[in-house]
Write an enzyme that holds these catalytic residues in place. Structure first.
Site, mmCIF file in Angstrom:
data_model
loop_
_atom_site.group_PDB
_atom_site.id
_atom_site.type_symbol
_atom_site.label_atom_id
_atom_site.label_comp_id
_atom_site.label_asym_id
_atom_site.label_seq_id
_atom_site.Cartn_x
_atom_site.Cartn_y
_atom_site.Cartn_z
ATOM 1 C CG ASP A 288 -5.362 -3.209 -1.299
ATOM 2 O OD1 ASP A 288 -5.203 -4.428 -1.411
ATOM 3 O OD2 ASP A 288 -4.682 -2.493 -0.538
ATOM 4 C CD GLU B 200 -0.962 -4.772 -1.960
ATOM 5 O OE1 GLU B 200 -2.051 -5.374 -1.931
ATOM 6 O OE2 GLU B 200 -0.702 -3.827 -1.179
ATOM 7 N NE ARG C 88 -3.105 -2.752 2.735
ATOM 8 C CZ ARG C 88 -3.734 -3.174 3.824
ATOM 9 N NH1 ARG C 88 -4.068 -2.307 4.770
ATOM 10 N NH2 ARG C 88 -4.065 -4.438 3.986
ATOM 11 C CD GLU D 251 -5.456 -7.838 -2.439
ATOM 12 O OE1 GLU D 251 -6.369 -8.449 -1.838
ATOM 13 O OE2 GLU D 251 -4.435 -7.397 -1.880
#
Length: 243
Positions: free
Chosen positions: A36, A34, A8, A111
Site C-alpha cells: 500500500d 501486495e 503486505r 495499491e
C-alpha cells in the site's frame, strides 16, 4: 497455476508492509507481494496501509502531515517483540529497487491509497518509479479509487491495472474494460466460480483478497483462479504444491 501474492508481504507472521515482510514472502516462494502506498508531507511515496501511522508504528499522526525524515524515524516493528531490530517504513522506491534485482518474475501489486486523501500526482510519481526500475512488466496497480486507475492508464497505457472492490459488482469484467483494467481484485466474499470463469473468457485475471482460510484457497485453486492475496504465503505455497 494459481499464483500466490503475499498480502503486505507475509503480514500474518511479520510486521506488515516492511522489507522484513516482503523478503519473507519471496523467501517462502510467493509469486509476488501486495503493498500500500501513501504520500508524505514532502511528497514522498511510502509503503503503509493506513492514512495514520498510529496502528502499525510507535508514532502518531497522519502520513500526509509527516515528512519522510520524520517517517524514517518510526519503528514499524514495535508490536513484534520477537524482532529486536528497529524496522522502518520503507519507501516505494526502496521496495521497487529490491524487487528489480530479483532473478525470478516477482510481481509487485501496488495499491494506491488515495480513496480517502487525494494525494496530488500520486499516479505520476508511482509510474515514474516503476519506469526508473524497469518494472513495467512486473507491476500491477490497484485501487478502490477507480478514477485513479483511469489516470494511471492515461499516463502509461501498458501498465496493468486492477479494480479493487468489496461487494457483488454486476458483471465486473464488463465494467473493468470500460476503465482499461485487466484485473479484478475483489474481496473473496464477492467472487465465485462463475465470476472467475466469465472473467477468464473476457481475458481478465481474478485475484481475490485476503484469503487465509485453507478451504477457500483450495476452492480458488480448483476453480483456476489466476491468483489470490494472502497473509500467509508460506501456507498458500505449500497448499498449492499439494493440489
Amino acid at each position: 497455476m494459481t499464483l500466490i501474492f503475499g498480502h503486505r508481504g507475509a503480514a500474518g507472521t511479520y510486521p506488515e508492509n516492511t522489507m522484513l515482510s516482503f523478503q519473507e514472502a519471496h523467501h517462502v516462494g510467493a509469486n509476488g507481494i501486495e503493498l500500500d502506498v501513501q504520500m508524505t508531507k514532502d511528497g514522498e511515496l511510502v509503503v503503509i496501509h493506513d492514512e495514520k501511522v498510529d496502528r502499525t508504528t510507535d508514532g502518531l499522526g497522519y502520513v500526509k502531515d509527516l515528512t519522510l525524515k520524520q517517517i524514517s524515524h518510526l519503528d514499524a516493528c514495535y508490536l513484534f517483540k520477537q524482532y529486536s531490530k528497529k524496522t522502518p517504513i520503507p519507501t516505494l522506491e526502496e521496495v521497487l529497487n529490491w524487487a528489480s534485482q530479483l532473478q525470478d518474475s516477482f510481481v509487485v501489486n501496488i495499491e494506491l491509497k488515495n480513496g480517502i486523501i487525494q494525494y496530488p500526482f500520486i499516479e505520476q510519481k508511482t509510474i515514474e518509479l516503476i519506469h526508473k526500475y524497469k518494472m513495467q512488466k512486473n507491476v500491477i496497480i490497484s485501487s478502490f479509487n477507480h478514477y485513479s486507475l483511469v489516470t494511471c492508464k492515461q499516463i502509461d497505457a501498458e501498465i496493468e491495472t486492477a479494480i479493487l472492490y468489496m461487494e457483488g459488482l454486476y458483471k465486473p469484467w464488463n465494467y473493468a474494460k470500460t476503465i482499461g483494467a485487466t484485473g479484478l481484485h475483489p474481496h473473496y466474499y464477492a467472487v465465485n466460480s462463475f465470476i472467475i470463469n466469465e472473467a477468464k473468457q473476457n481475458s481478465l485475471d481474478v485475484r481475490p483478497f485476503t484469503v487465509n482460510d485453507e478451504e477457500v484457497m483450495k476452492n480458488l485453486v480448483n476453480d483456476g483462479c489466476a491468483a489470490f492475496i494472502t497473509d500467509f504465503p508460506e501456507k498458500a505455497v505449500n497448499l498449492n504444491k499439494e493440489e
